[in-house]
Write an enzyme that holds these catalytic residues in place. Structure first.
Site, PDB file in Angstrom:
ATOM      1  CG  HIS A  23      -2.115  -0.888   1.105  1.00 27.04           C
ATOM      2  ND1 HIS A  23      -2.875  -1.290   2.179  1.00 27.04           N
ATOM      3  CD2 HIS A  23      -2.685  -1.478   0.031  1.00 27.04           C
ATOM      4  CE1 HIS A  23      -3.845  -2.097   1.783  1.00 27.04           C
ATOM      5  NE2 HIS A  23      -3.752  -2.235   0.479  1.00 27.04           N
ATOM      6  CG  HIS A  79      -9.735  -7.604  -3.548  1.00 28.04           C
ATOM      7  ND1 HIS A  79     -10.420  -6.423  -3.556  1.00 28.04           N
ATOM      8  CD2 HIS A  79      -8.637  -7.389  -2.751  1.00 28.04           C
ATOM      9  CE1 HIS A  79      -9.778  -5.538  -2.818  1.00 28.04           C
ATOM     10  NE2 HIS A  79      -8.696  -6.096  -2.324  1.00 28.04           N
ATOM     11  CD  GLU A  81      -5.758  -3.171  -2.444  1.00 24.84           C
ATOM     12  OE1 GLU A  81      -6.400  -3.908  -1.663  1.00 24.84           O
ATOM     13  OE2 GLU A  81      -5.057  -2.220  -2.057  1.00 24.84           O
ATOM     14  CG  ASP A  83      -2.875  -6.807  -3.657  1.00 26.71           C
ATOM     15  OD1 ASP A  83      -3.859  -6.151  -4.042  1.00 26.71           O
ATOM     16  OD2 ASP A  83      -2.831  -7.337  -2.538  1.00 26.71           O
ATOM     17  CG  HIS A 147      -9.321  -4.600   2.401  1.00 26.01           C
ATOM     18  ND1 HIS A 147      -8.569  -3.460   2.233  1.00 26.01           N
ATOM     19  CD2 HIS A 147      -8.925  -5.441   1.427  1.00 26.01           C
ATOM     20  CE1 HIS A 147      -7.719  -3.625   1.226  1.00 26.01           C
ATOM     21  NE2 HIS A 147      -7.928  -4.815   0.714  1.00 26.01           N
ATOM     22  CG  ASP A 166      -6.892  -8.781   0.514  1.00 29.28           C
ATOM     23  OD1 ASP A 166      -5.849  -9.301   0.083  1.00 29.28           O
ATOM     24  OD2 ASP A 166      -7.363  -7.732   0.059  1.00 29.28           O
ATOM     25  CE1 TYR A 194      -2.903  -8.694   4.394  1.00 29.88           C
ATOM     26  CE2 TYR A 194      -5.085  -9.074   5.297  1.00 29.88           C
ATOM     27  CZ  TYR A 194      -4.256  -8.840   4.222  1.00 29.88           C
ATOM     28  OH  TYR A 194      -4.795  -8.736   2.958  1.00 29.88           O
ATOM     29  CG  HIS A 227      -1.710 -11.069   0.606  1.00 32.37           C
ATOM     30  ND1 HIS A 227      -0.901 -10.619  -0.412  1.00 32.37           N
ATOM     31  CD2 HIS A 227      -2.824 -10.296   0.565  1.00 32.37           C
ATOM     32  CE1 HIS A 227      -1.500  -9.608  -1.036  1.00 32.37           C
ATOM     33  NE2 HIS A 227      -2.675  -9.404  -0.465  1.00 32.37           N
TER      34      HIS A 227
HETATM   35 FE1  FEO Z   1      -6.919  -5.859  -0.903  1.00 27.95          FE
HETATM   36 FE2  FEO Z   1      -4.392  -8.092  -1.193  1.00 27.95          FE
HETATM   37  O1  FEO Z   1      -5.473  -6.687  -1.730  1.00 27.95           O
END
Ligand code: FEO
Length: 395
Positions: A23, A79, A81, A83, A147, A166, A194, A227
């Site tokens: 981030h 998701h 995002e 990544d 999230h 996530d 996290y 992750h």
């Molecule tokens: Fe919300 Fe691992 O991205």
């Protein structure tokens, strides 16, 4: 290189040992991380999520070594995002018509980032499912605000794997892939960090979502997040831990966070720490200079605390910018059911303690009246009030 997860499910992600932050620089990475993508090869071939764009060519090259990518029947984008979606543009250039299953909000986030490319989106909602052959199917569960508004989890029947994205993840590189192979101390340290720094603002939503998922009566044999380590051994341990963490979690701990100009405010911080130990030897005390300590680690200690004390000297009728920035992050994380006290030195006008109390209240803390406001150098006479401040924090 693929790694087998279970039966016809493989991991095909990227383990990043060199990553130092996430981030932007808002989340520190101390033990590496991974972006987990999964390949399912039943009668249907399915790719669950991709990886961050800097590694997109390596990702696609790996994928092409393992399978004919034209045989991918569809992609699940849990998701948007970057990544997890970052390799989509490069991948979709090669297989442009491949359906992408995702939430309506994920269409918005993916098109918002990569443009309207006419990709073949299939919008899904909680409870929608798709057959993948061999008697197995994928069931989708919206994870709105866990999230992002677009977040989703996917459950694979038969093998009973929850691809949770996530949720339940950790920024932690585990080459051996599974939780039972990981260093347990680091695994939980990173899972808690996290949770604190990414998921805690949404803890009330998480509590409801965990109850909703429990209501589906799914047999979860494995939790494969996007992750870190895959929860293979006793996967519900992390679900139970999340349920505990999501309910205004606290331990018998007090965290003191401060910055100082000429060591006066630092001196008060350490007096408070000593007094906590004197009054309650069993209470864990942590002391951090927020200008020097890792802010994500300090927040994880705040998460564990039942109370905090925050200090800053007065500077230009205000507080030090390091403490002000830290308090902004503290507010974002929406901690609940925690007490707070303020302290600080001043030479002339002395507004810092009042400002700290206001900001702490604004961040959702129950601020106590007692404070330490010390002109010039803190002396024994200033420390008389420490006794009462600590009593009230411990109460
Ligand atoms: Fe919300 Fe691992 O991205």
């Amino acid at each position: 290189m693929r790694k087998q997860v279970k039966n016809n499910v493989s991991w095909i992600g990227y383990t990043d040992w060199e990553l130092e932050s996430f981030h932007g620089d808002d989340y520190s990475i101390e033990n590496g991380s991974s972006q987990n993508s999964y390949l399912i090869e039943e009668e249907k071939t399915v790719l669950i999520d991709t990886i961050w764009s800097p590694h997109r060519f390596e990702f696609i090259e790996n994928l092409e070594k393992e399978i004919d990518i034209n045989k991918i029947d569809f992609i699940v984008a849990n998701h948007g995002e970057c990544d997890h979606s970052g390799s989509l543009p490069a991948l979709m250039e090669k297989i442009p018509d491949t359906p992408i299953y995702c939430t309506a909000n994920a269409v918005k986030s993916i098109e918002g980032q990569y443009g309207k490319n006419g990709w073949n989106f299939h919008v899904v909602k909680t409870g929608d499912s798709v057959e993948i052959g061999n008697g197995k199917k994928l069931i989708f569960v919206e994870m709105r605000m866990l999230h992002w508004p677009d977040s989703m989890a996917t459950f694979m029947t038969g093998d009973n794997i929850l691809f949770s994205n996530d949720a339940f993840g950790q920024h932690y590189a585990v080459e051996e892939l599974f939780n039972d192979k990981a260093n347990q101390c680091l695994l939980y340290k990173e899972a808690e960090k996290y949770f604190t720094n990414i998921l805690n603002p949404f803890a009330p939503i998480l509590t409801k979502k965990l109850e909703e998922i429990a209501g589906f009566n799914l047999t979860i044999e494995m939790i494969a997040p996007s992750h870190g380590a895959i929860w293979r051994e006793n996967p519900l341990q992390i679900v139970n831990k999340y349920a505990e963490w999501a309910k205004a979690y606290q331990e018998n701990q007090i965290t003191i966070a401060y910055d100082t100009m000429w060591e006066g405010t630092a001196k008060i911080a350490h007096e408070i720490a000593k007094e906590i130990h004197r009054q309650s030897p069993e209470t864990v005390v942590k002391v951090f200079n927020v200008a020097k300590a890792d802010k994500n680690d300090v927040m994880t200690e705040v998460f564990k605390s039942k109370a905090i004390a925050v200090g800053s000297p007065t500077v230009s009728n205000s507080i030090l910018s390091s403490v002000a920035g830290w308090l902004e992050f503290l507010k974002q994380l929406k901690f609940k059911n925690k007490k707070a006290a303020a302290f600080g030195c001043y030479g002339w006008s002395g507004e810092s303690v009042r400002i700290l109390q206001e900001r702490l209240k604004d961040a959702g803390f129950e601020t106590i009246e007692e404070n330490i406001r010390s002109q010039w150098n803190p002396e024994e006479s200033d420390f008389v009030a420490v006794d009462n401040l600590v009593k009230n924090l411990l109460k």
